[in-house]
Design a protein around this motif. Structure first.
Motif, PDB file in Angstrom:
ATOM      1  N   GLY A 234       1.080  -1.104   0.191  1.00 15.34           N
ATOM      2  CA  GLY A 234      -0.146   0.120   0.180  1.00 15.34           C
ATOM      3  C   GLY A 234       0.626   1.247  -0.392  1.00 15.34           C
ATOM      4  O   GLY A 234       1.786   1.383  -0.105  1.00 15.34           O
ATOM      5  N   LEU A 235       0.586   2.193  -0.178  1.00 11.20           N
ATOM      6  CA  LEU A 235       0.795   4.274   0.495  1.00 11.20           C
ATOM      7  C   LEU A 235       0.991   3.942   1.167  1.00 11.20           C
ATOM      8  O   LEU A 235      -0.124   4.026   2.092  1.00 11.20           O
ATOM      9  N   HIS A 236       2.475   3.903   2.377  1.00  9.72           N
ATOM     10  CA  HIS A 236       2.363   4.994   2.876  1.00  9.72           C
ATOM     11  C   HIS A 236       2.813   6.331   3.414  1.00  9.72           C
ATOM     12  O   HIS A 236       2.988   7.161   2.068  1.00  9.72           O
ATOM     13  N   VAL A 237       1.766   6.925   4.281  1.00 11.61           N
ATOM     14  CA  VAL A 237       1.948   8.262   4.939  1.00 11.61           C
ATOM     15  C   VAL A 237       2.904   8.721   5.503  1.00 11.61           C
ATOM     16  O   VAL A 237       2.957   8.862   6.769  1.00 11.61           O
ATOM     17  N   LYS A 238       2.661  10.832   4.972  1.00 15.97           N
ATOM     18  CA  LYS A 238       3.342  11.301   6.464  1.00 15.97           C
ATOM     19  C   LYS A 238       2.089  12.287   6.621  1.00 15.97           C
ATOM     20  O   LYS A 238       1.405  12.685   5.826  1.00 15.97           O
ATOM     21  N   ASN A 239       2.163  12.678   7.567  1.00 11.64           N
ATOM     22  CA  ASN A 239       1.160  13.627   8.388  1.00 11.64           C
ATOM     23  C   ASN A 239       1.680  15.711   9.038  1.00 11.64           C
ATOM     24  O   ASN A 239       2.617  15.445   9.488  1.00 11.64           O
ATOM     25  N   LEU A 240       1.233  16.168   8.087  1.00  7.52           N
ATOM     26  CA  LEU A 240       1.558  17.823   9.082  1.00  7.52           C
ATOM     27  C   LEU A 240      -0.102  18.421   9.890  1.00  7.52           C
ATOM     28  O   LEU A 240      -1.186  18.184   9.028  1.00  7.52           O
ATOM     29  N   PHE A 241       0.210  18.850  10.826  1.00  5.34           N
ATOM     30  CA  PHE A 241      -0.286  19.246  11.867  1.00  5.34           C
ATOM     31  C   PHE A 241      -0.157  21.226  11.857  1.00  5.34           C
ATOM     32  O   PHE A 241       0.633  20.862  11.529  1.00  5.34           O
ATOM     33  N   LEU A 242      -0.942  21.790  10.702  1.00  6.12           N
ATOM     34  CA  LEU A 242      -0.399  22.773  10.815  1.00  6.12           C
ATOM     35  C   LEU A 242      -1.527  23.611  11.147  1.00  6.12           C
ATOM     36  O   LEU A 242      -3.122  24.285  10.766  1.00  6.12           O
ATOM     37  N   ARG A 243      -0.763  25.772  11.232  1.00  6.52           N
ATOM     38  CA  ARG A 243      -2.230  26.252  11.131  1.00  6.52           C
ATOM     39  C   ARG A 243      -1.034  27.739  10.202  1.00  6.52           C
ATOM     40  O   ARG A 243      -0.067  27.614  10.451  1.00  6.52           O
ATOM     41  N   ASN A 244      -2.619  28.615  10.761  1.00  2.07           N
ATOM     42  CA  ASN A 244      -2.235  30.422  10.046  1.00  2.07           C
ATOM     43  C   ASN A 244      -1.999  30.599  10.983  1.00  2.07           C
ATOM     44  O   ASN A 244      -2.177  31.224  12.481  1.00  2.07           O
ATOM     45  N   LYS A 245      -1.971  32.540  10.471  1.00  4.77           N
ATOM     46  CA  LYS A 245      -1.453  33.175  11.676  1.00  4.77           C
ATOM     47  C   LYS A 245      -3.109  33.538  12.206  1.00  4.77           C
ATOM     48  O   LYS A 245      -2.823  34.344  13.527  1.00  4.77           O
ATOM     49  N   LYS A 246      -3.985  32.279  11.652  1.00  4.74           N
ATOM     50  CA  LYS A 246      -5.057  33.662  12.824  1.00  4.74           C
ATOM     51  C   LYS A 246      -5.310  32.167  13.575  1.00  4.74           C
ATOM     52  O   LYS A 246      -6.794  32.017  14.234  1.00  4.74           O
TER      53      LYS A 246
ATOM     54  N   ALA B 176      -6.216  29.055  12.413  1.00  3.79           N
ATOM     55  CA  ALA B 176      -7.466  27.983  11.284  1.00  3.79           C
ATOM     56  C   ALA B 176      -6.123  26.889  11.692  1.00  3.79           C
ATOM     57  O   ALA B 176      -4.885  26.976  11.256  1.00  3.79           O
ATOM     58  N   MET B 177      -6.029  25.755  11.899  1.00  2.00           N
ATOM     59  CA  MET B 177      -5.760  24.314  11.922  1.00  2.00           C
ATOM     60  C   MET B 177      -6.066  23.617  10.628  1.00  2.00           C
ATOM     61  O   MET B 177      -6.945  23.021  10.178  1.00  2.00           O
ATOM     62  N   TRP B 178      -5.002  22.761  10.036  1.00  4.11           N
ATOM     63  CA  TRP B 178      -5.279  21.822   8.896  1.00  4.11           C
ATOM     64  C   TRP B 178      -4.773  20.795   9.623  1.00  4.11           C
ATOM     65  O   TRP B 178      -3.262  20.730   9.881  1.00  4.11           O
ATOM     66  N   LEU B 179      -4.721  19.381   8.863  1.00  5.05           N
ATOM     67  CA  LEU B 179      -4.627  17.972   9.136  1.00  5.05           C
ATOM     68  C   LEU B 179      -4.404  18.135   7.652  1.00  5.05           C
ATOM     69  O   LEU B 179      -4.869  17.087   6.924  1.00  5.05           O
ATOM     70  N   VAL B 180      -3.208  17.852   7.006  1.00  6.45           N
ATOM     71  CA  VAL B 180      -2.823  17.450   5.961  1.00  6.45           C
ATOM     72  C   VAL B 180      -1.978  15.573   6.013  1.00  6.45           C
ATOM     73  O   VAL B 180      -0.770  16.163   6.631  1.00  6.45           O
ATOM     74  N   SER B 181      -2.658  15.406   4.807  1.00 13.33           N
ATOM     75  CA  SER B 181      -1.618  13.960   4.341  1.00 13.33           C
ATOM     76  C   SER B 181      -1.415  13.418   3.098  1.00 13.33           C
ATOM     77  O   SER B 181      -2.348  13.481   2.206  1.00 13.33           O
ATOM     78  N   VAL B 182       0.053  12.956   2.795  1.00 12.27           N
ATOM     79  CA  VAL B 182       0.045  13.051   1.619  1.00 12.27           C
ATOM     80  C   VAL B 182       1.259  11.544   2.102  1.00 12.27           C
ATOM     81  O   VAL B 182       1.714  11.283   2.785  1.00 12.27           O
ATOM     82  N   GLN B 183       1.730  11.216   0.521  1.00  6.20           N
ATOM     83  CA  GLN B 183       2.650  10.130   0.192  1.00  6.20           C
ATOM     84  C   GLN B 183       4.135  10.514   1.024  1.00  6.20           C
ATOM     85  O   GLN B 183       4.189  12.197   0.676  1.00  6.20           O
ATOM     86  N   GLU B 184       4.470   9.675   1.849  1.00  3.74           N
ATOM     87  CA  GLU B 184       5.787   9.966   2.482  1.00  3.74           C
ATOM     88  C   GLU B 184       6.757  10.059   1.646  1.00  3.74           C
ATOM     89  O   GLU B 184       7.574  11.393   3.094  1.00  3.74           O
ATOM     90  N   ASP B 185       7.051  10.270   0.882  1.00  3.64           N
ATOM     91  CA  ASP B 185       8.145  11.169  -0.168  1.00  3.64           C
ATOM     92  C   ASP B 185       8.032  12.588  -0.450  1.00  3.64           C
ATOM     93  O   ASP B 185       9.009  12.828  -1.542  1.00  3.64           O
TER      94      ASP B 185
END
Length: 331
Positions: free
Chosen positions: A209-221, A223-232
């Motif tokens: 299958g496809l392994h993922v890496k994940n980023l938990f991000l926020r902007n200056k205001k 607001a938060m985002w959970l982003v999942s992408v292919q590991e590479d």
């Protein structure tokens, strides 16, 4: 010469409900930037061994206060973001009984220095020298690093481990129950805690299958985002922020991660969105991971000592069921 008490060969020989320690102590492990602060202990119980900073509680002192004080006294740093993870009960065959509270910190202020009590050792989380530590450390320290609370009881004859029993909380219990209620089947395998893509590859299990890496991000205001992408996948945060309409993005703090996703640093996963019950986090996912291709997506199930395989269409169904319609990003 110290006379030994009655022979104790099993932790079941002891009534731990009435067990009272001779002394109480605290350990504190500072974790930052993929490293953990250990010490080579110079004196006292365990002299010569590697462990975390710590020591006995002073009269009227709480375990937390002792952990912070001992860390400052032994290596000269002030621990930040401290929380308790576990409790260790040591019964020695000579009659001595020690209760130890285990803490971890998100970072520290100051530079670690050598003192007459300890030699500081900043060590990679993937290179912890268990062979130079107490024998029980290799049982519970990986649990703490994976984000599991624990309790341990043990019998020691000197520094020889006679018997041990450990109990640990599984943060993924509610997740697996929820997936079962949805009728979603998954496969999960265990491995040592991993904190980087490179380490995950080194402990790769037999999953197709496809392994993922994940980023938990926020902007200056905020607001938060959970982003999942292919590991590479190489991610440009500025470009990603523009595509999401989020502006400038930066990584969220460990405190914010625990509050909104209920996981520890190194264990970020799209499955953690289950904990965002007030829907403050938006979800974005790599188009190559989903799209009803029939493949499996591989991610952590709340702790970084396991990998769970879930079909791509089931991952989308899970996200939507929690009230998080994902933004699909085509890279």
């Amino acid at each position: 010469m110290v006379n030994k008490v009655r022979v104790m060969e099993s932790v079941s020989d002891i009534d731990w409900s009435t067990w009272t320690p001779t002394e109480s102590s605290a350990l504190l492990f500072v974790i930052r930037g993929g490293q953990i602060l250990l010490i080579r202990k110079k004196r006292g119980l365990g002299a010569g061994k590697i462990n975390g900073p710590g020591g006995r509680l002073d009269p009227g002192e709480t375990p937390l206060q002792a952990a912070v004080r001992e860390t400052r006294e032994e290596v000269g740093v002030a621990a930040l973001g401290v929380r308790e993870w576990g409790e260790l009960r040591f019964q020695f065959t000579d009659g001595y009984k020690l209760l130890c509270h285990v803490f971890a910190a998100d970072g520290c202020e100051g530079e670690a220095i050598e003192t007459d009590e300890a030699l500081p050792l900043w060590t990679s989380l993937h290179e912890i020298p268990y062979d130079e530590m107490w024998a029980d450390d290799r049982l519970w320290l990986p649990l703490m690093l994976a984000g599991r609370r624990f309790s341990l009881v043990s019998i020691f004859d000197g520094d020889r481990l006679v018997d041990v029993k450990i109990d640990a909380h599984d943060p993924a219990d509610s997740l697996f129950r929820y997936l079962k209620e949805l009728g979603i089947e998954t496969e999960t395998v265990a491995h040592p805690p991993v904190f980087t893509v490179e380490a995950a590859k080194a402990h790769r299990v037999n999953h197709d299958g496809l392994h993922v890496k994940n980023l938990f991000l926020r902007n200056k205001k905020g607001a938060m985002w959970l982003v999942s992408v292919q590991e590479d996948r190489v991610i440009d945060l500025r470009g990603l922020g523009e595509r999401l309409g989020a502006g400038n993005l930066s990584f969220c703090s460990a405190e914010r991660l625990r509050k909104h996703l209920g996981v520890q640093p190194g264990s970020v996963t799209p499955l953690a969105i289950l904990h965002d019950r007030d829907h403050q986090v938006k979800v974005a996912i790599d188009a190559s991971l989903v799209g009803n291709h029939g493949h499996k997506v591989l991610c952590h199930p709340m702790t970084n000592d396991r990998t769970t395989a879930i079909r791509d269409e089931d991952l989308i169904r899970f996200l939507v069921s929690t009230g998080h319609q994902p933004v699909v990003l085509n890279f």
